[in-house]
Scaffold this motif. Structure first.
Motif, mmCIF file in Angstrom:
data_model
loop_
_atom_site.group_PDB
_atom_site.id
_atom_site.type_symbol
_atom_site.label_atom_id
_atom_site.label_comp_id
_atom_site.label_asym_id
_atom_site.label_seq_id
_atom_site.Cartn_x
_atom_site.Cartn_y
_atom_site.Cartn_z
ATOM 1 N N SER A 25 0.414 -0.880 -0.321
ATOM 2 C CA SER A 25 0.205 -0.035 -0.140
ATOM 3 C C SER A 25 1.322 1.317 0.163
ATOM 4 O O SER A 25 0.846 2.057 -0.408
ATOM 5 C CB SER A 25 -1.037 -0.486 1.381
ATOM 6 N N HIS A 81 2.219 2.003 -3.143
ATOM 7 C CA HIS A 81 1.326 2.595 -4.568
ATOM 8 C C HIS A 81 0.819 4.073 -4.223
ATOM 9 O O HIS A 81 0.802 5.361 -4.769
ATOM 10 C CB HIS A 81 0.329 1.544 -5.016
ATOM 11 N N ASP A 82 0.799 4.559 -2.617
ATOM 12 C CA ASP A 82 0.574 5.206 -2.116
ATOM 13 C C ASP A 82 1.521 6.914 -2.116
ATOM 14 O O ASP A 82 1.625 7.673 -2.121
ATOM 15 C CB ASP A 82 0.321 5.870 -0.746
ATOM 16 N N ASP A 117 1.278 10.022 -4.297
ATOM 17 C CA ASP A 117 1.535 11.000 -3.603
ATOM 18 C C ASP A 117 2.025 11.614 -4.542
ATOM 19 O O ASP A 117 2.679 12.662 -4.003
ATOM 20 C CB ASP A 117 1.517 10.792 -1.823
ATOM 21 N N ARG A 140 10.704 7.926 1.128
ATOM 22 C CA ARG A 140 9.979 6.912 2.223
ATOM 23 C C ARG A 140 10.906 6.900 3.584
ATOM 24 O O ARG A 140 12.639 6.279 3.425
ATOM 25 C CB ARG A 140 9.698 5.878 1.250
ATOM 26 N N SER A 196 -7.765 0.503 0.751
ATOM 27 C CA SER A 196 -7.845 0.472 -0.481
ATOM 28 C C SER A 196 -9.442 1.844 -1.155
ATOM 29 O O SER A 196 -8.617 2.844 -1.335
ATOM 30 C CB SER A 196 -8.286 -0.037 -1.273
ATOM 31 N N GLU A 255 -8.126 5.326 0.257
ATOM 32 C CA GLU A 255 -7.141 5.839 -0.499
ATOM 33 C C GLU A 255 -7.740 6.988 -0.692
ATOM 34 O O GLU A 255 -7.295 8.109 -1.615
ATOM 35 C CB GLU A 255 -6.491 4.877 -0.901
ATOM 36 N N LYS A 279 -8.057 4.664 5.751
ATOM 37 C CA LYS A 279 -6.991 4.683 4.943
ATOM 38 C C LYS A 279 -5.590 4.170 6.253
ATOM 39 O O LYS A 279 -4.639 3.364 5.871
ATOM 40 C CB LYS A 279 -6.422 5.994 4.714
ATOM 41 N N LYS A 298 11.231 12.475 6.039
ATOM 42 C CA LYS A 298 10.570 12.907 4.894
ATOM 43 C C LYS A 298 10.147 14.781 4.608
ATOM 44 O O LYS A 298 10.450 15.487 6.006
ATOM 45 C CB LYS A 298 8.721 12.790 3.988
ATOM 46 N N LYS A 348 -3.567 18.170 1.768
ATOM 47 C CA LYS A 348 -4.533 17.724 2.572
ATOM 48 C C LYS A 348 -4.385 18.010 3.388
ATOM 49 O O LYS A 348 -4.042 18.863 4.320
ATOM 50 C CB LYS A 348 -3.339 16.055 2.948
HETATM 51 C C1 FPP Z 1 0.104 6.996 3.449
HETATM 52 O O1 FPP Z 1 -1.123 8.050 3.521
HETATM 53 C C2 FPP Z 1 -1.270 5.368 2.624
HETATM 54 C C3 FPP Z 1 -2.207 4.530 3.363
HETATM 55 C C4 FPP Z 1 -1.763 4.569 5.026
HETATM 56 C C5 FPP Z 1 -2.590 3.277 2.581
HETATM 57 C C6 FPP Z 1 -2.545 3.249 1.607
HETATM 58 C C7 FPP Z 1 -3.582 2.700 0.825
HETATM 59 C C8 FPP Z 1 -3.826 2.140 -0.771
HETATM 60 C C9 FPP Z 1 -2.646 2.592 -1.649
HETATM 61 C C10 FPP Z 1 -4.508 1.436 -1.069
HETATM 62 C C11 FPP Z 1 -4.154 -0.355 -1.098
HETATM 63 C C12 FPP Z 1 -3.007 -0.285 -1.754
HETATM 64 C C13 FPP Z 1 -3.221 -1.909 -1.560
HETATM 65 C C14 FPP Z 1 -1.723 -2.549 -3.132
HETATM 66 C C15 FPP Z 1 -2.989 -2.873 -1.047
HETATM 67 P P1 FPP Z 1 0.181 9.179 3.643
HETATM 68 O O2 FPP Z 1 0.334 9.115 2.073
HETATM 69 O O3 FPP Z 1 -1.256 9.696 4.161
HETATM 70 O O4 FPP Z 1 1.241 9.180 4.602
HETATM 71 P P2 FPP Z 1 2.534 8.667 4.949
HETATM 72 O O5 FPP Z 1 3.102 10.539 4.618
HETATM 73 O O6 FPP Z 1 3.599 7.938 4.832
HETATM 74 O O7 FPP Z 1 2.754 9.048 2.677
#
Ligand code: FPP
Ligand code: MG
Length: 294
Positions: A62, A65-66, A70, A75, A124, A127, A151, A203, A213
Protein backbone atom coordinates in the motif's frame (compact mmCIF):
# COMPACT_ATOMS: atom_id res chain seq x y z
CA UNK A 1 11.28 -8.03 13.86
CA UNK A 2 14.36 -9.47 12.06
CA UNK A 3 12.56 -12.81 11.80
CA UNK A 4 9.65 -11.04 10.08
CA UNK A 5 12.04 -9.37 7.62
CA UNK A 6 13.52 -12.82 6.94
CA UNK A 7 10.08 -14.28 6.17
CA UNK A 8 9.26 -11.32 3.92
CA UNK A 9 12.49 -11.83 2.01
CA UNK A 10 11.70 -15.54 1.71
CA UNK A 11 8.20 -14.77 0.36
CA UNK A 12 9.57 -12.60 -2.45
CA UNK A 13 12.58 -14.80 -3.08
CA UNK A 14 10.25 -17.82 -3.50
CA UNK A 15 8.70 -16.09 -6.52
CA UNK A 16 11.97 -16.73 -8.34
CA UNK A 17 12.29 -13.43 -10.18
CA UNK A 18 15.48 -11.57 -9.28
CA UNK A 19 14.52 -8.08 -10.54
CA UNK A 20 11.57 -8.10 -8.11
CA UNK A 21 13.84 -9.20 -5.25
CA UNK A 22 16.41 -6.53 -6.14
CA UNK A 23 13.77 -3.81 -5.94
CA UNK A 24 12.27 -5.33 -2.78
CA UNK A 25 15.67 -5.06 -1.07
CA UNK A 26 15.61 -1.29 -1.59
CA UNK A 27 12.45 -0.83 0.49
CA UNK A 28 13.43 0.67 3.83
CA UNK A 29 12.19 -1.26 6.82
CA UNK A 30 9.67 0.51 9.09
CA UNK A 31 8.74 0.38 12.78
CA UNK A 32 6.33 -2.53 12.22
CA UNK A 33 3.60 -1.21 14.51
CA UNK A 34 1.10 -3.78 13.18
CA UNK A 35 3.48 -6.67 13.89
CA UNK A 36 4.26 -5.43 17.39
CA UNK A 37 0.54 -5.41 18.04
CA UNK A 38 -0.01 -8.91 16.67
CA UNK A 39 2.83 -10.35 18.75
CA UNK A 40 1.68 -8.59 21.94
CA UNK A 41 -1.81 -10.02 21.46
CA UNK A 42 -1.17 -13.49 20.03
CA UNK A 43 2.29 -14.16 21.48
CA UNK A 44 5.20 -15.33 19.39
CA UNK A 45 4.61 -18.54 17.48
CA UNK A 46 4.90 -19.79 13.92
CA UNK A 47 1.39 -18.63 12.93
CA UNK A 48 1.52 -15.21 14.58
CA UNK A 49 4.91 -14.39 13.05
CA UNK A 50 3.64 -15.45 9.62
CA UNK A 51 0.54 -13.28 10.11
CA UNK A 52 2.87 -10.36 10.90
CA UNK A 53 4.77 -10.96 7.66
CA UNK A 54 1.56 -11.05 5.61
CA UNK A 55 0.24 -7.83 7.16
CA UNK A 56 3.60 -6.09 6.66
CA UNK A 57 3.62 -7.25 3.02
CA UNK A 58 0.20 -5.72 2.44
CA UNK A 59 1.21 -2.56 4.28
CA UNK A 60 4.40 -2.24 2.19
CA UNK A 61 2.40 -2.76 -1.01
CA UNK A 62 0.00 0.00 0.00
CA UNK A 63 2.91 2.37 0.70
CA UNK A 64 4.49 1.64 -2.71
CA UNK A 65 1.23 2.62 -4.37
CA UNK A 66 0.71 5.56 -2.04
CA UNK A 67 4.12 7.02 -2.92
CA UNK A 68 3.18 6.85 -6.60
CA UNK A 69 -0.19 8.49 -5.90
CA UNK A 70 1.42 11.21 -3.72
CA UNK A 71 4.46 11.62 -6.01
CA UNK A 72 6.64 11.10 -2.94
CA UNK A 73 10.35 10.86 -3.55
CA UNK A 74 11.26 9.92 0.00
CA UNK A 75 10.00 7.18 2.30
CA UNK A 76 11.46 6.78 5.78
CA UNK A 77 14.37 9.04 4.89
CA UNK A 78 15.39 7.00 1.85
CA UNK A 79 14.52 7.33 -1.86
CA UNK A 80 11.10 5.82 -2.54
CA UNK A 81 10.80 2.88 -4.95
CA UNK A 82 9.08 5.12 -7.52
CA UNK A 83 11.95 7.58 -7.37
CA UNK A 84 14.53 4.79 -7.76
CA UNK A 85 12.82 2.60 -10.37
CA UNK A 86 9.99 4.71 -11.80
CA UNK A 87 6.24 4.59 -11.21
CA UNK A 88 5.54 1.57 -13.43
CA UNK A 89 7.96 -0.60 -11.47
CA UNK A 90 6.71 0.72 -8.12
CA UNK A 91 3.12 -0.14 -9.05
CA UNK A 92 4.03 -3.61 -10.26
CA UNK A 93 6.23 -4.36 -7.26
CA UNK A 94 3.27 -3.26 -5.12
CA UNK A 95 1.06 -5.69 -7.05
CA UNK A 96 3.54 -8.50 -6.47
CA UNK A 97 3.73 -7.87 -2.71
CA UNK A 98 -0.02 -7.51 -2.44
CA UNK A 99 -0.76 -10.68 -4.43
CA UNK A 100 1.83 -12.67 -2.50
CA UNK A 101 0.23 -11.39 0.71
CA UNK A 102 -3.11 -12.78 -0.47
CA UNK A 103 -1.55 -16.04 -1.55
CA UNK A 104 -0.21 -16.41 2.01
CA UNK A 105 -3.35 -15.23 3.82
CA UNK A 106 -5.50 -17.96 2.24
CA UNK A 107 -3.29 -20.50 4.03
CA UNK A 108 -4.72 -19.25 7.33
CA UNK A 109 -8.09 -20.05 8.81
CA UNK A 110 -10.94 -18.61 6.68
CA UNK A 111 -11.84 -16.17 9.45
CA UNK A 112 -8.39 -14.60 9.50
CA UNK A 113 -8.38 -14.38 5.69
CA UNK A 114 -11.78 -12.69 5.84
CA UNK A 115 -10.67 -10.11 8.44
CA UNK A 116 -7.52 -9.16 6.52
CA UNK A 117 -8.98 -9.15 3.01
CA UNK A 118 -11.95 -7.04 4.11
CA UNK A 119 -9.50 -4.55 5.62
CA UNK A 120 -7.61 -4.26 2.32
CA UNK A 121 -10.84 -3.37 0.44
CA UNK A 122 -11.55 -0.67 3.03
CA UNK A 123 -8.01 0.63 2.99
CA UNK A 124 -8.15 1.03 -0.77
CA UNK A 125 -11.41 2.97 -0.46
CA UNK A 126 -9.72 5.11 2.21
CA UNK A 127 -6.92 6.01 -0.20
CA UNK A 128 -9.47 6.86 -2.89
CA UNK A 129 -11.28 9.06 -0.40
CA UNK A 130 -7.99 10.75 0.54
CA UNK A 131 -7.38 11.61 -3.12
CA UNK A 132 -10.98 12.81 -3.49
CA UNK A 133 -10.74 15.03 -0.39
CA UNK A 134 -7.49 16.46 -1.76
CA UNK A 135 -9.25 17.98 -4.75
CA UNK A 136 -10.21 21.06 -2.74
CA UNK A 137 -9.82 22.50 0.77
CA UNK A 138 -11.79 20.25 3.11
CA UNK A 139 -13.32 21.51 6.34
CA UNK A 140 -15.55 18.51 6.98
CA UNK A 141 -14.06 16.85 10.07
CA UNK A 142 -16.40 13.88 9.88
CA UNK A 143 -15.29 13.04 6.35
CA UNK A 144 -11.68 13.38 7.41
CA UNK A 145 -12.13 11.04 10.39
CA UNK A 146 -13.87 8.49 8.17
CA UNK A 147 -11.04 8.72 5.65
CA UNK A 148 -8.24 8.22 8.21
CA UNK A 149 -10.20 5.35 9.75
CA UNK A 150 -10.31 3.62 6.37
CA UNK A 151 -6.85 4.61 5.12
CA UNK A 152 -4.89 3.95 8.31
CA UNK A 153 -6.85 2.56 11.24
CA UNK A 154 -8.57 -0.30 9.40
CA UNK A 155 -5.43 -2.40 8.89
CA UNK A 156 -4.33 -1.80 12.50
CA UNK A 157 -7.83 -2.77 13.67
CA UNK A 158 -7.75 -5.89 11.49
CA UNK A 159 -4.27 -6.85 12.77
CA UNK A 160 -5.46 -6.68 16.37
CA UNK A 161 -8.70 -8.54 15.58
CA UNK A 162 -6.95 -11.28 13.59
CA UNK A 163 -4.33 -11.70 16.33
CA UNK A 164 -7.10 -12.04 18.93
CA UNK A 165 -8.84 -14.58 16.71
CA UNK A 166 -5.63 -16.65 16.47
CA UNK A 167 -5.59 -17.16 20.24
CA UNK A 168 -9.35 -17.11 20.92
CA UNK A 169 -9.44 -13.75 22.70
CA UNK A 170 -12.39 -11.34 22.51
CA UNK A 171 -12.02 -10.12 18.90
CA UNK A 172 -14.29 -7.10 19.24
CA UNK A 173 -12.43 -5.76 22.26
CA UNK A 174 -9.09 -5.97 20.49
CA UNK A 175 -10.57 -4.59 17.26
CA UNK A 176 -11.76 -1.55 19.22
CA UNK A 177 -8.28 -1.13 20.66
CA UNK A 178 -6.73 -1.33 17.16
CA UNK A 179 -9.22 1.11 15.65
CA UNK A 180 -8.63 3.78 18.28
CA UNK A 181 -4.86 3.23 18.25
CA UNK A 182 -4.96 3.65 14.47
CA UNK A 183 -6.92 6.90 14.67
CA UNK A 184 -4.52 8.25 17.31
CA UNK A 185 -1.58 7.18 15.14
CA UNK A 186 -2.80 9.09 12.07
CA UNK A 187 -3.58 12.22 14.07
CA UNK A 188 -0.10 12.09 15.64
CA UNK A 189 1.34 11.69 12.14
CA UNK A 190 -0.62 14.75 10.97
CA UNK A 191 0.70 16.79 13.91
CA UNK A 192 4.30 15.68 13.34
CA UNK A 193 4.07 16.86 9.72
CA UNK A 194 3.68 20.36 11.19
CA UNK A 195 5.94 20.20 14.24
CA UNK A 196 8.66 17.88 12.93
CA UNK A 197 11.73 18.53 10.80
CA UNK A 198 12.70 16.86 7.52
CA UNK A 199 15.39 14.97 9.48
CA UNK A 200 13.07 13.65 12.18
CA UNK A 201 10.34 12.79 9.66
CA UNK A 202 12.43 11.24 6.90
CA UNK A 203 10.36 13.29 4.43
CA UNK A 204 9.77 17.02 3.88
CA UNK A 205 8.09 18.85 6.79
CA UNK A 206 4.84 20.88 6.36
CA UNK A 207 4.16 18.71 3.33
CA UNK A 208 0.57 17.52 3.92
CA UNK A 209 -1.14 20.83 3.13
CA UNK A 210 1.02 21.27 0.04
CA UNK A 211 0.06 17.72 -1.05
CA UNK A 212 -3.64 18.64 -0.76
CA UNK A 213 -4.24 17.10 2.66
CA UNK A 214 -6.32 19.33 4.91
CA UNK A 215 -5.40 17.40 8.04
CA UNK A 216 -6.99 17.82 11.45
CA UNK A 217 -4.83 20.75 12.68
CA UNK A 218 -5.71 22.72 9.52
CA UNK A 219 -9.42 21.99 10.01
CA UNK A 220 -9.22 23.00 13.67
CA UNK A 221 -7.47 26.22 12.63
CA UNK A 222 -9.98 27.00 9.88
CA UNK A 223 -12.79 26.72 12.41
CA UNK A 224 -11.18 29.43 14.59
CA UNK A 225 -10.09 31.92 11.93
CA UNK A 226 -12.01 35.05 10.96
CA UNK A 227 -13.41 35.38 7.46
CA UNK A 228 -10.38 37.13 6.00
CA UNK A 229 -7.88 34.70 7.54
CA UNK A 230 -9.99 31.75 6.39
CA UNK A 231 -9.51 33.02 2.82
CA UNK A 232 -5.77 33.50 3.40
CA UNK A 233 -5.44 29.91 4.64
CA UNK A 234 -7.44 28.56 1.72
CA UNK A 235 -5.28 30.50 -0.73
CA UNK A 236 -2.25 28.59 0.56
CA UNK A 237 -3.82 25.17 -0.02
CA UNK A 238 -1.81 22.91 -2.36
CA UNK A 239 0.84 25.60 -2.91
CA UNK A 240 4.59 25.64 -2.39
CA UNK A 241 4.76 28.03 0.59
CA UNK A 242 7.48 30.59 1.28
CA UNK A 243 9.01 31.23 4.72
CA UNK A 244 6.59 34.07 5.53
CA UNK A 245 3.54 31.98 4.70
CA UNK A 246 4.80 29.06 6.81
CA UNK A 247 5.48 31.50 9.67
CA UNK A 248 1.93 32.90 9.28
CA UNK A 249 0.37 29.43 9.55
CA UNK A 250 2.57 28.49 12.51
CA UNK A 251 1.75 31.74 14.33
CA UNK A 252 -1.97 31.06 13.83
CA UNK A 253 -1.52 27.50 15.10
CA UNK A 254 0.10 28.99 18.25
CA UNK A 255 -2.47 31.75 18.66
CA UNK A 256 -5.36 29.28 18.75
CA UNK A 257 -3.62 26.40 20.61
CA UNK A 258 -4.23 24.17 17.60
CA UNK A 259 -1.40 21.71 18.19
CA UNK A 260 -2.39 21.31 21.85
CA UNK A 261 -6.00 20.64 20.86
CA UNK A 262 -4.97 18.17 18.18
CA UNK A 263 -2.73 16.30 20.64
CA UNK A 264 -5.64 16.24 23.04
CA UNK A 265 -7.88 14.54 20.44
CA UNK A 266 -5.12 11.97 19.71
CA UNK A 267 -4.97 11.35 23.49
CA UNK A 268 -8.73 10.84 23.63
CA UNK A 269 -8.47 8.10 21.01
CA UNK A 270 -5.43 6.67 22.83
CA UNK A 271 -7.44 6.53 26.06
CA UNK A 272 -10.33 4.85 24.29
CA UNK A 273 -7.86 2.23 23.06
CA UNK A 274 -6.44 1.72 26.54
CA UNK A 275 -9.90 1.45 28.07
CA UNK A 276 -10.84 -1.46 25.84
CA UNK A 277 -8.01 -3.77 26.96
CA UNK A 278 -6.25 -4.41 30.25
CA UNK A 279 -2.85 -5.42 28.94
CA UNK A 280 0.21 -3.40 30.04
CA UNK A 281 2.12 -4.04 26.80
CA UNK A 282 -0.75 -2.68 24.72
CA UNK A 283 -1.04 0.34 27.01
CA UNK A 284 2.68 0.92 26.49
CA UNK A 285 2.23 0.95 22.69
CA UNK A 286 -0.35 3.76 23.07
CA UNK A 287 1.83 5.69 25.47
CA UNK A 288 4.94 5.39 23.24
CA UNK A 289 2.90 6.86 20.42
CA UNK A 290 1.33 9.76 22.27
CA UNK A 291 3.46 10.72 25.28
CA UNK A 292 6.28 12.23 23.26
CA UNK A 293 7.77 15.59 22.31
CA UNK A 294 5.83 17.17 19.51
C1 FPP B 1 -0.24 6.55 3.56
O1 FPP B 1 -0.92 7.76 3.77
C2 FPP B 1 -1.14 5.56 2.89
C3 FPP B 1 -1.83 4.55 3.47
C4 FPP B 1 -1.78 4.32 4.92
C5 FPP B 1 -2.72 3.62 2.69
C6 FPP B 1 -2.46 3.49 1.21
C7 FPP B 1 -3.44 2.55 0.58
C8 FPP B 1 -3.50 2.27 -0.75
C9 FPP B 1 -2.58 2.87 -1.76
C10 FPP B 1 -4.55 1.32 -1.27
C11 FPP B 1 -4.24 -0.14 -1.01
C12 FPP B 1 -3.26 -0.71 -1.95
C13 FPP B 1 -2.74 -1.98 -1.85
C14 FPP B 1 -1.79 -2.45 -2.89
C15 FPP B 1 -3.06 -2.91 -0.76
P1 FPP B 1 -0.21 9.17 3.71
O2 FPP B 1 0.11 9.50 2.30
O3 FPP B 1 -1.09 10.11 4.44
O4 FPP B 1 1.09 8.95 4.59
P2 FPP B 1 2.63 9.02 4.20
O5 FPP B 1 3.09 10.37 4.62
O6 FPP B 1 3.26 7.91 5.02
O7 FPP B 1 2.77 8.81 2.74
MG1 MG C 1 1.72 9.43 1.12
Amino acid sequence: MDKIDEILYGFISSLGYKPALDMFEKISSGKKLRSKLILKIAGQNEQSVRLCAVVELIHLASLLHDDVIDDSLLRRGKPSINSLFGTKNAIMLGDILYSKGFNEIVKFDMKIADIISDAVCKLSIGELMDVELGASFNDDQEKYLKMIYLKTAVLIEASAKAAASLVNLDEEKYAKYGKNLGLAFQIVDDILDITGTADSLGKPAMNDFKEGKTTLPYMFLYEKLNKEDKETLKSMFKKELNKEQIAWIKAKFDEYDIIKNSISLAKDYGNKAINSVCNDDLKQIVSNMIDRDF
